[in-house]
Design an enzyme around this catalytic site. Structure first.
Site, PDB file in Angstrom:
ATOM      1  CG  ASP A  24       0.611  -2.506   6.277  1.00 33.47           C
ATOM      2  OD1 ASP A  24      -0.359  -2.632   7.054  1.00 33.47           O
ATOM      3  OD2 ASP A  24       0.554  -1.846   5.223  1.00 33.47           O
ATOM      4  CG  HIS A  68      -1.918   0.960   1.385  1.00 36.29           C
ATOM      5  ND1 HIS A  68      -1.687   2.256   1.769  1.00 36.29           N
ATOM      6  CD2 HIS A  68      -3.256   0.871   1.189  1.00 36.29           C
ATOM      7  CE1 HIS A  68      -2.830   2.916   1.810  1.00 36.29           C
ATOM      8  NE2 HIS A  68      -3.799   2.101   1.455  1.00 36.29           N
ATOM      9  CB  CYS A  93      -3.747   3.219  -1.605  1.00 37.16           C
ATOM     10  SG  CYS A  93      -4.967   4.487  -1.348  1.00 37.16           S
ATOM     11  CD  GLN A 130      -6.773  -4.549   4.043  1.00 34.40           C
ATOM     12  OE1 GLN A 130      -7.716  -5.299   4.328  1.00 34.40           O
ATOM     13  NE2 GLN A 130      -6.966  -3.290   3.712  1.00 34.40           N
TER      14      GLN A 130
HETATM   15  N1  PLP Z   1      -1.677  -0.832   4.596  1.00 36.15           N
HETATM   16  C1  PLP Z   1      -2.599  -1.577   3.982  1.00 36.15           C
HETATM   17  C2  PLP Z   1      -2.243  -2.962   3.522  1.00 36.15           C
HETATM   18  C3  PLP Z   1      -3.882  -1.073   3.792  1.00 36.15           C
HETATM   19  O1  PLP Z   1      -4.807  -1.818   3.181  1.00 36.15           O
HETATM   20  C4  PLP Z   1      -4.195   0.228   4.254  1.00 36.15           C
HETATM   21  C5  PLP Z   1      -5.517   0.822   4.019  1.00 36.15           C
HETATM   22  O2  PLP Z   1      -6.239   0.444   3.137  1.00 36.15           O
HETATM   23  C6  PLP Z   1      -3.198   0.956   4.892  1.00 36.15           C
HETATM   24  C7  PLP Z   1      -1.954   0.389   5.042  1.00 36.15           C
HETATM   25  C8  PLP Z   1      -3.440   2.337   5.414  1.00 36.15           C
HETATM   26  O3  PLP Z   1      -4.312   2.310   6.484  1.00 36.15           O
HETATM   27  P1  PLP Z   1      -4.846   3.670   7.145  1.00 36.15           P
HETATM   28  O4  PLP Z   1      -5.363   4.508   6.021  1.00 36.15           O
HETATM   29  O5  PLP Z   1      -5.909   3.228   8.090  1.00 36.15           O
HETATM   30  O6  PLP Z   1      -3.685   4.300   7.844  1.00 36.15           O
END
Ligand code: PLP
Length: 407
Positions: free
Chosen positions: A201, A124, A365, A204
């Site tokens: 991270d 992401h 994203c 998900q």
């Molecule tokens: N990392 C992953 C794999 C995501 O799917 C997302 C959001 O869709 C994020 C990071 C970012 O999360 P946030 O916008 O809640 O900080």
């Protein structure tokens, strides 16, 4: 999960009974954010109506109660992630802020010109851009682990990327586009053989599969509250004490200090060193409520139900001519990204919306991944434990109709 249990669960989420354009809402955009059970919303209400006072500051009753609730929430998060110590949990605004914290603070302490950071092709943007910014600041290089055609990490290529210049590996546990569950334990083990720390991270993964940060031996693990049925604006960073102690504060302000004079400031201990300013203390208690909610159902049960939805949804979607599922890893979470023929994903998403069905369209994203696949984006259906096979049936029927209209 039996039918009655599912009905009871759905009744806890008032929004699931809403109508959209006079149609029953089918909410398949859980990867972006999840809906909230009554218990979580009531916790927020209770916080503001009965427990609201700034924390860690007041000697008065309300301040002490609010502080206790916030610190109890930290323990709940630590237990949920199976962290060893609750001081290793830092509340943040979410995954994005947690990664920025580590990229900035770890980068400040441990990185210099010529060093390297390793991420994967399926990250992401929030697990790419903070590292790119670090690389720009310090004159470092970003290295990228490729994936195979199924959307699985190329572990042999990963091994060749690690060297004495590699300072950190940062990788998604589950891809928000492909649904791939990455073998993070193996990724960590390989990095640790070279004494390289790993950030995972968990945006998900935490909502969908049981996570044990100590068993994984993750150095950092991050997630967002809103993706696990909690409120927006709150999430957490787990970090091993040895790293967090060695890293400078991320932001300066109230709470993160021990003493302040105009000549010199000394910093507070963990976790407060990383929590400058008034924290989201209502959000933290509501997040803890969300974690208790999913724990009461059971993460194993949630994972099993969502896996059923994944298998059923995949089978049903394959009935559609021209269906191309993007991400067919052997280990997958309940995310199905797809394209149909040459139809633009946006057009499918727009028409499904008119039928009351919420899916995500676009690059999610993860533009570098989408570019590497040579596609304009995907339609993404991402399931939560409150979704049903009946909803998938309605979705597939609607999609067939939409495809006929657009072909
Ligand atoms: N990392 C992953 C794999 C995501 O799917 C997302 C959001 O869709 C994020 C990071 C970012 O999360 P946030 O916008 O809640 O900080």
């Amino acid at each position: 999960m039996d039918k009655q249990e599912l009905l009871n669960i759905r009744a806890d989420f008032p929004i699931l009974s809403e109508k959209i354009y006079n149609k029953d809402l089918i909410y398949f955009d859980n990867g972006a954010t999840t809906q909230k059970p009554r218990a979580v919303v009531e916790k927020i209400e209770e916080g503001y109506y009965h427990l609201n006072a700034n924390i860690h500051r007041g000697v008065h009753y309300l301040s002490q109660k609010a502080t206790e609730a916030h610190e109890a929430a930290r323990i709940t998060v630590a237990e949920f992630l199976k962290a060893g110590k609750h001081e290793e949990i830092i509340f943040t605004r979410g995954t994005t802020e947690a990664i920025n914290l580590v990229a900035t603070s770890f980068g400040e302490a441990f990185c210099k010109a010529g060093d390297e950071v390793v991420v994967s092709v399926m990250e992401h943007h929030s697990n790419i851009v903070p590292w790119q910014m670090l690389c720009e600041r310090k004159g470092m290089t970003l290295r990228v682990i490729p994936a195979n055609e199924k959307g699985e990490l190329d572990i042999e290529a990963y091994k060749t990327l690690l060297n004495e210049r590699t300072k950190i590996v940062s990788i998604a546990h589950v891809s928000n586009v492909l649904g791939t569950i990455n073998p993070v334990a193996e990724v960590i083990r390989i990095a640790h053989q070279k004494n390289i720390p790993v950030l995972v991270d968990g945006a998900q993964s935490v909502p969908h599969i049981p996570v044990n940060v100590v068993e994984l031996d993750a150095d950092f693990y991050v997630f967002s509250g809103h993706k696990i049925y909690g409120p927006t604006g709150i999430g957490a960073l787990y970090g091993k004490e040895k790293w967090l102690n060695a890293m400078p504060p991320y932001q300066g302000g109230g709470e993160m200090i021990a003493t302040v004079t105009f000549e010199k400031t000394t910093y507070n201990e963990l976790p407060f060193k990383f929590e400058a300013g008034t924290p989201e203390y209502i959000g933290s208690t509501a997040l803890a409520e969300a974690l208790r909610y999913v724990q009461a159902i059971g993460m194993d049960k949630i994972a099993a139900h969502e896996h059923d939805l994944l298998v059923y949804g995949t089978e049903r979607l394959m009935e559609i001519e021209g269906m191309r599922i993007i991400g067919t890893a052997d280990q997958k979470s309940s995310v199905i990204s797809f394209l149909v023929g040459n139809i633009h994903p946006y057009d499918i998403g727009m028409l499904l919306d008119k039928l009351g069905i919420a899916v995500r369209t676009g690059h999610h994203c993860a533009q570098p991944l989408i570019d590497s696949l040579g596609i304009p984006g995907t339609v993404r259906a991402s399931f939560a434990f409150y979704n049903t096979k009946e909803e998938i049936d309605v979705f597939v029927t609607a999609l067939k109709r939409v495809v006929t209209m657009l072909e």
